[in-house]
Write a protein that holds these residues in place. Structure first.
Motif, mmCIF file in Angstrom:
data_model
loop_
_atom_site.group_PDB
_atom_site.id
_atom_site.type_symbol
_atom_site.label_atom_id
_atom_site.label_comp_id
_atom_site.label_asym_id
_atom_site.label_seq_id
_atom_site.Cartn_x
_atom_site.Cartn_y
_atom_site.Cartn_z
ATOM 1 N N MET A 1 0.846 -1.177 0.000
ATOM 2 C CA MET A 1 0.000 0.000 0.000
ATOM 3 C C MET A 1 0.891 1.239 0.000
ATOM 4 O O MET A 1 1.871 1.311 0.725
ATOM 5 N N LEU A 2 0.527 2.215 -0.810
ATOM 6 C CA LEU A 2 1.303 3.434 -0.882
ATOM 7 C C LEU A 2 0.950 4.348 0.282
ATOM 8 O O LEU A 2 -0.217 4.546 0.583
ATOM 9 N N MET A 3 1.950 4.863 0.914
ATOM 10 C CA MET A 3 1.729 5.742 2.063
ATOM 11 C C MET A 3 2.141 7.167 1.700
ATOM 12 O O MET A 3 3.232 7.393 1.186
ATOM 13 N N LEU A 4 1.267 8.103 1.987
ATOM 14 C CA LEU A 4 1.548 9.511 1.771
ATOM 15 C C LEU A 4 2.422 10.011 2.916
ATOM 16 O O LEU A 4 2.190 9.692 4.070
ATOM 17 N N ARG A 5 3.452 10.757 2.564
ATOM 18 C CA ARG A 5 4.325 11.300 3.609
ATOM 19 C C ARG A 5 3.543 12.320 4.442
ATOM 20 O O ARG A 5 2.747 13.089 3.927
ATOM 21 N N GLU A 6 3.794 12.317 5.761
ATOM 22 C CA GLU A 6 3.078 13.237 6.655
ATOM 23 C C GLU A 6 3.643 14.646 6.557
ATOM 24 O O GLU A 6 4.783 14.862 6.166
ATOM 25 N N ASN A 7 2.843 15.612 6.932
ATOM 26 C CA ASN A 7 3.230 17.035 6.957
ATOM 27 C C ASN A 7 3.751 17.509 5.605
ATOM 28 O O ASN A 7 4.749 18.211 5.531
ATOM 29 N N LEU A 8 3.086 17.092 4.571
ATOM 30 C CA LEU A 8 3.531 17.458 3.235
ATOM 31 C C LEU A 8 2.513 18.431 2.642
ATOM 32 O O LEU A 8 1.379 18.063 2.374
ATOM 33 N N LYS A 9 2.920 19.677 2.514
ATOM 34 C CA LYS A 9 2.032 20.681 1.950
ATOM 35 C C LYS A 9 2.693 21.290 0.724
ATOM 36 O O LYS A 9 3.799 21.802 0.789
ATOM 37 N N LYS A 10 1.996 21.188 -0.378
ATOM 38 C CA LYS A 10 2.493 21.746 -1.632
ATOM 39 C C LYS A 10 1.741 23.051 -1.881
ATOM 40 O O LYS A 10 0.526 23.055 -2.057
ATOM 41 N N ARG A 11 2.467 24.155 -1.855
ATOM 42 C CA ARG A 11 1.814 25.455 -2.011
ATOM 43 C C ARG A 11 2.159 26.133 -3.326
ATOM 44 O O ARG A 11 1.399 26.948 -3.824
ATOM 45 N N THR A 12 3.303 25.801 -3.881
ATOM 46 C CA THR A 12 3.703 26.410 -5.149
ATOM 47 C C THR A 12 4.120 25.312 -6.116
ATOM 48 O O THR A 12 4.308 24.159 -5.731
ATOM 49 N N VAL A 13 4.275 25.690 -7.365
ATOM 50 C CA VAL A 13 4.706 24.733 -8.384
ATOM 51 C C VAL A 13 6.070 24.161 -8.032
ATOM 52 O O VAL A 13 6.337 22.978 -8.232
ATOM 53 N N ASN A 14 6.937 24.952 -7.458
ATOM 54 C CA ASN A 14 8.278 24.487 -7.101
ATOM 55 C C ASN A 14 8.267 23.457 -5.965
ATOM 56 O O ASN A 14 9.253 22.773 -5.742
ATOM 57 N N ASP A 15 7.149 23.326 -5.263
ATOM 58 C CA ASP A 15 7.024 22.308 -4.221
ATOM 59 C C ASP A 15 6.790 20.913 -4.811
ATOM 60 O O ASP A 15 6.974 19.907 -4.129
ATOM 61 N N LEU A 16 6.364 20.847 -6.075
ATOM 62 C CA LEU A 16 6.137 19.557 -6.723
ATOM 63 C C LEU A 16 7.473 18.871 -6.983
ATOM 64 O O LEU A 16 8.458 19.511 -7.350
ATOM 65 N N SER A 17 7.498 17.558 -6.821
ATOM 66 C CA SER A 17 8.762 16.827 -6.964
ATOM 67 C C SER A 17 9.327 16.917 -8.375
ATOM 68 O O SER A 17 10.542 16.891 -8.552
ATOM 69 N N VAL A 18 8.460 17.048 -9.369
ATOM 70 C CA VAL A 18 8.946 17.160 -10.738
ATOM 71 C C VAL A 18 9.765 18.440 -10.937
ATOM 72 O O VAL A 18 10.613 18.524 -11.817
ATOM 73 N N PHE A 19 9.536 19.436 -10.072
ATOM 74 C CA PHE A 19 10.294 20.681 -10.140
ATOM 75 C C PHE A 19 11.300 20.817 -8.999
ATOM 76 O O PHE A 19 11.744 21.918 -8.672
ATOM 77 N N GLY A 20 11.641 19.711 -8.359
ATOM 78 C CA GLY A 20 12.678 19.732 -7.329
ATOM 79 C C GLY A 20 12.180 19.630 -5.900
ATOM 80 O O GLY A 20 12.978 19.550 -4.972
ATOM 81 N N GLY A 21 10.881 19.654 -5.685
ATOM 82 C CA GLY A 21 10.334 19.517 -4.339
ATOM 83 C C GLY A 21 10.417 18.072 -3.853
ATOM 84 O O GLY A 21 10.805 17.170 -4.589
ATOM 85 N N SER A 22 10.064 17.844 -2.598
ATOM 86 C CA SER A 22 10.131 16.486 -2.058
ATOM 87 C C SER A 22 8.947 15.663 -2.560
ATOM 88 O O SER A 22 7.849 16.169 -2.724
ATOM 89 N N PRO A 23 9.177 14.370 -2.820
ATOM 90 C CA PRO A 23 8.094 13.510 -3.312
ATOM 91 C C PRO A 23 7.002 13.318 -2.265
ATOM 92 O O PRO A 23 7.270 13.309 -1.067
ATOM 93 N N ALA A 24 5.773 13.124 -2.707
ATOM 94 C CA ALA A 24 4.648 12.931 -1.799
ATOM 95 C C ALA A 24 4.599 11.510 -1.250
ATOM 96 O O ALA A 24 4.072 11.278 -0.178
#
Length: 80
Positions: free
Chosen positions: A1-24
Protein backbone atom coordinates in the motif's frame (compact mmCIF):
# COMPACT_ATOMS: atom_id res chain seq x y z
CA UNK A 1 0.00 0.00 0.00
CA UNK A 2 1.30 3.43 -0.88
CA UNK A 3 1.73 5.74 2.06
CA UNK A 4 1.55 9.51 1.77
CA UNK A 5 4.33 11.30 3.61
CA UNK A 6 3.08 13.24 6.66
CA UNK A 7 3.23 17.04 6.96
CA UNK A 8 3.53 17.46 3.24
CA UNK A 9 2.03 20.68 1.95
CA UNK A 10 2.49 21.75 -1.63
CA UNK A 11 1.81 25.45 -2.01
CA UNK A 12 3.70 26.41 -5.15
CA UNK A 13 4.71 24.73 -8.38
CA UNK A 14 8.28 24.49 -7.10
CA UNK A 15 7.02 22.31 -4.22
CA UNK A 16 6.14 19.56 -6.72
CA UNK A 17 8.76 16.83 -6.96
CA UNK A 18 8.95 17.16 -10.74
CA UNK A 19 10.29 20.68 -10.14
CA UNK A 20 12.68 19.73 -7.33
CA UNK A 21 10.33 19.52 -4.34
CA UNK A 22 10.13 16.49 -2.06
CA UNK A 23 8.09 13.51 -3.31
CA UNK A 24 4.65 12.93 -1.80
CA UNK A 25 5.11 9.16 -1.58
CA UNK A 26 7.89 7.09 -0.05
CA UNK A 27 8.04 4.84 -3.13
CA UNK A 28 7.69 5.75 -6.80
CA UNK A 29 4.11 5.90 -8.00
CA UNK A 30 3.62 5.01 -11.64
CA UNK A 31 0.52 6.27 -13.38
CA UNK A 32 -1.24 3.43 -15.14
CA UNK A 33 0.31 0.64 -13.07
CA UNK A 34 -0.88 -2.61 -14.70
CA UNK A 35 -3.29 -4.90 -12.95
CA UNK A 36 -1.84 -8.40 -12.81
CA UNK A 37 -4.87 -10.76 -12.57
CA UNK A 38 -5.15 -14.29 -11.29
CA UNK A 39 -1.94 -16.13 -12.16
CA UNK A 40 -3.35 -19.60 -11.39
CA UNK A 41 -6.28 -19.06 -13.77
CA UNK A 42 -3.99 -17.81 -16.53
CA UNK A 43 -1.63 -20.78 -16.13
CA UNK A 44 -4.61 -23.14 -16.19
CA UNK A 45 -5.75 -21.62 -19.50
CA UNK A 46 -2.20 -21.95 -20.91
CA UNK A 47 -2.19 -25.62 -19.93
CA UNK A 48 -5.61 -26.20 -21.54
CA UNK A 49 -4.40 -24.54 -24.73
CA UNK A 50 -1.18 -26.56 -24.79
CA UNK A 51 -3.11 -29.79 -24.26
CA UNK A 52 -5.53 -28.95 -27.09
CA UNK A 53 -2.66 -28.22 -29.46
CA UNK A 54 -0.94 -31.45 -28.47
CA UNK A 55 -4.11 -33.48 -29.08
CA UNK A 56 -4.64 -31.76 -32.43
CA UNK A 57 -1.15 -32.68 -33.60
CA UNK A 58 -1.55 -36.23 -32.33
CA UNK A 59 -4.80 -36.91 -34.19
CA UNK A 60 -3.99 -34.64 -37.14
CA UNK A 61 -6.97 -32.29 -36.85
CA UNK A 62 -6.52 -28.57 -36.37
CA UNK A 63 -10.23 -27.88 -35.87
CA UNK A 64 -9.97 -28.60 -32.15
CA UNK A 65 -7.05 -26.18 -31.78
CA UNK A 66 -8.91 -23.44 -33.66
CA UNK A 67 -11.93 -23.77 -31.36
CA UNK A 68 -9.82 -23.83 -28.19
CA UNK A 69 -7.58 -21.04 -29.48
CA UNK A 70 -10.56 -18.72 -30.06
CA UNK A 71 -11.69 -19.20 -26.48
CA UNK A 72 -8.15 -18.88 -25.16
CA UNK A 73 -7.59 -15.69 -27.16
CA UNK A 74 -10.85 -14.16 -25.88
CA UNK A 75 -10.08 -15.07 -22.26
CA UNK A 76 -6.54 -13.73 -22.59
CA UNK A 77 -7.81 -10.44 -24.07
CA UNK A 78 -10.29 -10.13 -21.19
CA UNK A 79 -7.49 -10.90 -18.73
CA UNK A 80 -5.19 -8.24 -20.16
Amino acid sequence: MLMLRENLKKRTVNDLSVFGGSPAFAEKLYVGRPTIGDRARLLDRFNQFALAVSVSFTIGLLIISAYIFRHFEKDFADFV
